[in-house]
Design a protein around this motif. Structure first.
Motif, PDB file in Angstrom:
ATOM      1  N   TYR A  72       0.831  -1.195   0.000  1.00  0.00           N
ATOM      2  CA  TYR A  72       0.000   0.000   0.000  1.00  0.00           C
ATOM      3  C   TYR A  72       0.871   1.253   0.000  1.00  0.00           C
ATOM      4  O   TYR A  72       1.982   1.267   0.535  1.00  0.00           O
ATOM      5  CB  TYR A  72      -0.923   0.024   1.225  1.00  0.00           C
ATOM      6  CG  TYR A  72      -1.960  -1.069   1.211  1.00  0.00           C
ATOM      7  CD1 TYR A  72      -2.931  -1.108   0.219  1.00  0.00           C
ATOM      8  CD2 TYR A  72      -1.966  -2.064   2.180  1.00  0.00           C
ATOM      9  CE1 TYR A  72      -3.884  -2.110   0.185  1.00  0.00           C
ATOM     10  CE2 TYR A  72      -2.919  -3.077   2.167  1.00  0.00           C
ATOM     11  CZ  TYR A  72      -3.865  -3.092   1.165  1.00  0.00           C
ATOM     12  OH  TYR A  72      -4.809  -4.088   1.131  1.00  0.00           O
ATOM     13  N   ASP A 225      -4.892   1.033  -4.537  1.00  0.00           N
ATOM     14  CA  ASP A 225      -4.874   0.489  -3.178  1.00  0.00           C
ATOM     15  C   ASP A 225      -6.244  -0.057  -2.781  1.00  0.00           C
ATOM     16  O   ASP A 225      -6.344  -1.065  -2.080  1.00  0.00           O
ATOM     17  CB  ASP A 225      -4.423   1.560  -2.188  1.00  0.00           C
ATOM     18  CG  ASP A 225      -2.924   1.804  -2.233  1.00  0.00           C
ATOM     19  OD1 ASP A 225      -2.215   1.025  -2.894  1.00  0.00           O
ATOM     20  OD2 ASP A 225      -2.458   2.776  -1.611  1.00  0.00           O
ATOM     21  N   LEU A 227      -8.443  -1.411  -4.818  1.00  0.00           N
ATOM     22  CA  LEU A 227      -8.577  -2.712  -5.476  1.00  0.00           C
ATOM     23  C   LEU A 227      -7.778  -3.775  -4.729  1.00  0.00           C
ATOM     24  O   LEU A 227      -8.254  -4.897  -4.523  1.00  0.00           O
ATOM     25  CB  LEU A 227      -8.088  -2.610  -6.926  1.00  0.00           C
ATOM     26  CG  LEU A 227      -8.956  -1.803  -7.897  1.00  0.00           C
ATOM     27  CD1 LEU A 227      -8.208  -1.583  -9.213  1.00  0.00           C
ATOM     28  CD2 LEU A 227     -10.292  -2.500  -8.155  1.00  0.00           C
ATOM     29  N   ARG A 228      -6.566  -3.423  -4.327  1.00  0.00           N
ATOM     30  CA  ARG A 228      -5.717  -4.377  -3.613  1.00  0.00           C
ATOM     31  C   ARG A 228      -6.366  -4.810  -2.293  1.00  0.00           C
ATOM     32  O   ARG A 228      -6.278  -5.970  -1.886  1.00  0.00           O
ATOM     33  CB  ARG A 228      -4.344  -3.752  -3.350  1.00  0.00           C
ATOM     34  CG  ARG A 228      -3.339  -4.699  -2.705  1.00  0.00           C
ATOM     35  CD  ARG A 228      -2.013  -3.977  -2.441  1.00  0.00           C
ATOM     36  NE  ARG A 228      -1.438  -3.483  -3.680  1.00  0.00           N
ATOM     37  CZ  ARG A 228      -0.718  -4.211  -4.525  1.00  0.00           C
ATOM     38  NH1 ARG A 228      -0.501  -5.492  -4.259  1.00  0.00           N
ATOM     39  NH2 ARG A 228      -0.220  -3.674  -5.624  1.00  0.00           N
ATOM     40  N   ALA A 229      -7.019  -3.848  -1.631  1.00  0.00           N
ATOM     41  CA  ALA A 229      -7.643  -4.145  -0.340  1.00  0.00           C
ATOM     42  C   ALA A 229      -8.970  -4.881  -0.484  1.00  0.00           C
ATOM     43  O   ALA A 229      -9.520  -5.373   0.512  1.00  0.00           O
ATOM     44  CB  ALA A 229      -7.872  -2.837   0.426  1.00  0.00           C
ATOM     45  N   GLY A 230      -9.502  -4.943  -1.702  1.00  0.00           N
ATOM     46  CA  GLY A 230     -10.786  -5.591  -1.916  1.00  0.00           C
ATOM     47  C   GLY A 230     -11.979  -4.723  -1.573  1.00  0.00           C
ATOM     48  O   GLY A 230     -13.122  -5.187  -1.558  1.00  0.00           O
ATOM     49  N   LEU A 231     -11.733  -3.433  -1.296  1.00  0.00           N
ATOM     50  CA  LEU A 231     -12.830  -2.514  -0.999  1.00  0.00           C
ATOM     51  C   LEU A 231     -13.452  -1.952  -2.272  1.00  0.00           C
ATOM     52  O   LEU A 231     -14.592  -1.490  -2.257  1.00  0.00           O
ATOM     53  CB  LEU A 231     -12.344  -1.372  -0.107  1.00  0.00           C
ATOM     54  CG  LEU A 231     -11.671  -1.780   1.205  1.00  0.00           C
ATOM     55  CD1 LEU A 231     -11.353  -0.551   2.039  1.00  0.00           C
ATOM     56  CD2 LEU A 231     -12.534  -2.750   1.985  1.00  0.00           C
ATOM     57  N   THR A 233     -13.858  -2.801  -6.651  1.00  0.00           N
ATOM     58  CA  THR A 233     -13.741  -3.818  -7.696  1.00  0.00           C
ATOM     59  C   THR A 233     -13.768  -3.119  -9.048  1.00  0.00           C
ATOM     60  O   THR A 233     -14.253  -1.989  -9.179  1.00  0.00           O
ATOM     61  CB  THR A 233     -14.904  -4.830  -7.643  1.00  0.00           C
ATOM     62  OG1 THR A 233     -16.122  -4.159  -7.967  1.00  0.00           O
ATOM     63  CG2 THR A 233     -14.996  -5.475  -6.259  1.00  0.00           C
ATOM     64  N   VAL A 260      -5.647  -8.161 -12.194  1.00  0.00           N
ATOM     65  CA  VAL A 260      -4.544  -7.356 -11.657  1.00  0.00           C
ATOM     66  C   VAL A 260      -3.923  -6.502 -12.747  1.00  0.00           C
ATOM     67  O   VAL A 260      -3.724  -5.292 -12.597  1.00  0.00           O
ATOM     68  CB  VAL A 260      -3.494  -8.260 -10.987  1.00  0.00           C
ATOM     69  CG1 VAL A 260      -2.262  -7.437 -10.599  1.00  0.00           C
ATOM     70  CG2 VAL A 260      -4.078  -8.943  -9.755  1.00  0.00           C
ATOM     71  N   HIS A 329     -15.557   3.893   3.730  1.00  0.00           N
ATOM     72  CA  HIS A 329     -15.908   2.480   3.875  1.00  0.00           C
ATOM     73  C   HIS A 329     -15.903   2.124   5.364  1.00  0.00           C
ATOM     74  O   HIS A 329     -15.070   2.608   6.141  1.00  0.00           O
ATOM     75  CB  HIS A 329     -14.897   1.616   3.114  1.00  0.00           C
ATOM     76  CG  HIS A 329     -15.287   0.175   3.029  1.00  0.00           C
ATOM     77  ND1 HIS A 329     -15.097  -0.714   4.077  1.00  0.00           N
ATOM     78  CD2 HIS A 329     -15.850  -0.555   2.020  1.00  0.00           C
ATOM     79  CE1 HIS A 329     -15.523  -1.907   3.727  1.00  0.00           C
ATOM     80  NE2 HIS A 329     -15.983  -1.837   2.487  1.00  0.00           N
ATOM     81  N   GLU A 331     -14.920  -0.356   7.061  1.00  0.00           N
ATOM     82  CA  GLU A 331     -13.689  -0.904   7.623  1.00  0.00           C
ATOM     83  C   GLU A 331     -12.629   0.177   7.778  1.00  0.00           C
ATOM     84  O   GLU A 331     -11.907   0.218   8.778  1.00  0.00           O
ATOM     85  CB  GLU A 331     -13.168  -2.031   6.729  1.00  0.00           C
ATOM     86  CG  GLU A 331     -11.934  -2.741   7.279  1.00  0.00           C
ATOM     87  CD  GLU A 331     -12.158  -3.356   8.657  1.00  0.00           C
ATOM     88  OE1 GLU A 331     -11.151  -3.522   9.386  1.00  0.00           O
ATOM     89  OE2 GLU A 331     -13.319  -3.657   9.013  1.00  0.00           O
TER      90      GLU A 331
END
Length: 404
Positions: A72, A225, A227-231, A233, A260, A329, A331
């Motif tokens: 990140y 970042d 996308l990498r965290a899955g927050l 798509t 990716v 978000h 989280e």
């Protein structure tokens, strides 16, 4: 340029008449003999890179706290990305690349641990003593808090770099001295009384390049970042005009590309599109206004380095999407809430008993008034990395939130 070392290269390129010329710099607060091998702006850039504050950016949050993953962005990698874009813009517009780079690299020095969460917490704690502003804190770092040189505190940067640091987002006050968006932080007013930064005027073209490079960088790498965290798509991004249009093009050309690589293609194309838009829009602004000097840029009454109206609308839509789906978000907000409590807890302990701070910070504060004590505590806290703040909280409290 020829000097006592002979005919050496300074990296000079033909500059536009409106660019900041290092040979005509307004100088430093403390006079110094100039370097025989570097322009004043190159020297500023080098001092910034060698500073302690620059190294601390490695462990300061951008969006995700540092220990959540090695890949990140941090404040350091963000600043490097901003500098790369700022140089590209300054080069295309025939400004001084080194000044643009220096402003980009120093612009986040005043950020607290845990990103804007830490700033909000410190601002709340400092409300009775003028609040906390990361831009003003950046100025404090480079003019007072860095202690490296024998003859002065701070880095003694040139007027142009400090002007860019303070005003890269535009003037801070009107001609009467009234703050435009909010009261001008006292730290900025105090320094400007010594070394007038002309707070009612715009910054030079190079600082404006750094400012818009900041927007381009985080609008793009925060998607990466997320996308990498899955927050976020790729399917979510299809609903947003700017990344959605780019994604459609990538998928049409590479229908079998994995997610990716698709994301990385989106990032690089979005940066390119935004940079090229800025260059085209700014060239039109320069043609319309025709500034004949760097001071004419400052006196123009408007920002020269801009997105086109169409791109500005797309960028506004993208920011709104990121605020809703990434920055707010649940989280991210959970971690923000716990990080905010860490900063507030530390402030309360240090303010109640400055002896809890290390040597070099606590001296003389037992007898100091609350304003001086609070500002010293804020200086100490703002300089912390995420990891050091967590370590201090564990030292001083029985329970420290898990930010993972």
């Amino acid at each position: 340029m020829t000097n006592e070392l002979g005919d050496i290269g300074f990296g000079y390129r033909p500059r536009a008449v409106y660019a900041c010329d290092p040979a005509k710099s307004r100088g430093r607060l403390f006079d110094e003999v100039e370097s025989p091998t570097r322009t004043p702006f190159q020297r500023d850039r080098d001092r910034i890179i060698h500073s302690t504050a620059f190294r601390r950016l490695k462990h300061k949050t951008q969006v995700f706290v540092a220990h959540e993953g090695d890949h990140y962005r941090t404040r350091l990698t963000h600043s490097i990305e901003v500098a790369q874009i700022a140089r590209a813009l300054a080069r295309a517009l025939r400004g001084d690349e080194d000044l643009a780079e220096a402003v980009a690299l120093v612009h986040d020095f005043g950020h607290t641990p845990f990103g804007h969460t830490g700033e909000d917490a410190l601002n709340e704690k400092m409300a009775a003593w003028g609040g906390f502003d990361h831009n003003a804190q950046s100025l404090r770092v480079v003019t007072r808090l860095e202690r490296r040189y024998a003859e002065f505190d701070g880095l003694n940067l040139t007027w142009e770099t400090l002007e860019g640091l303070v005003k890269h987002n535009g003037p801070l006050m009107d001609a009467t001295g009234k703050g435009l968006k909010r009261p001008v932080p006292q730290a900025i007013r105090d320094y400007s009384e010594l070394h007038d930064l002309e707070l009612d005027r715009f910054a030079g073209i190079e600082a404006q390049c750094a400012a818009i490079a900041d927007d381009i960088a985080y609008n793009t790498h925060d998607i990466d970042d997320g996308l990498r965290a899955g927050l976020l798509t790729l399917d979510m991004l299809e609903t947003v005009s700017l990344p959605g249009t780019i994604l459609a093009g990538v998928r049409a050309r590479y229908p079998a590309l994995d997610p990716v690589r698709t994301g990385h293609e989106l990032m690089r194309r979005q940066i390119t599109m935004m940079v090229e838009d800025v260059i085209k829009s700014t060239a039109a602004n320069l043609e319309r206004i025709r500034p004949g000097s760097a001071d004419a840029v400052r006196a123009a009454g408007e920002t020269m380095v801009t997105f086109s109206a169409d791109m500005a609308a797309l960028e506004k839509e993208l920011k709104a999407f990121l605020y809703k789906h990434l920055y707010r978000h649940k989280e991210v907000m959970r971690v923000r809430g716990e990080a905010e409590q860490i900063v507030k807890d530390l402030f309360d302990v240090y303010f109640a008993d400055p002896r809890a701070m290390p040597d070099g910070w606590r001296e003389g504060l037992d007898q100091a008034d609350d304003r001086i004590k609070a500002r010293s505590v804020a200086d100490f806290l703002a300089g912390m990395t995420d990891t050091y703040a967590l370590k201090e909280h564990r030292r001083l409290f029985d329970h420290t939130p898990d930010l993972s």
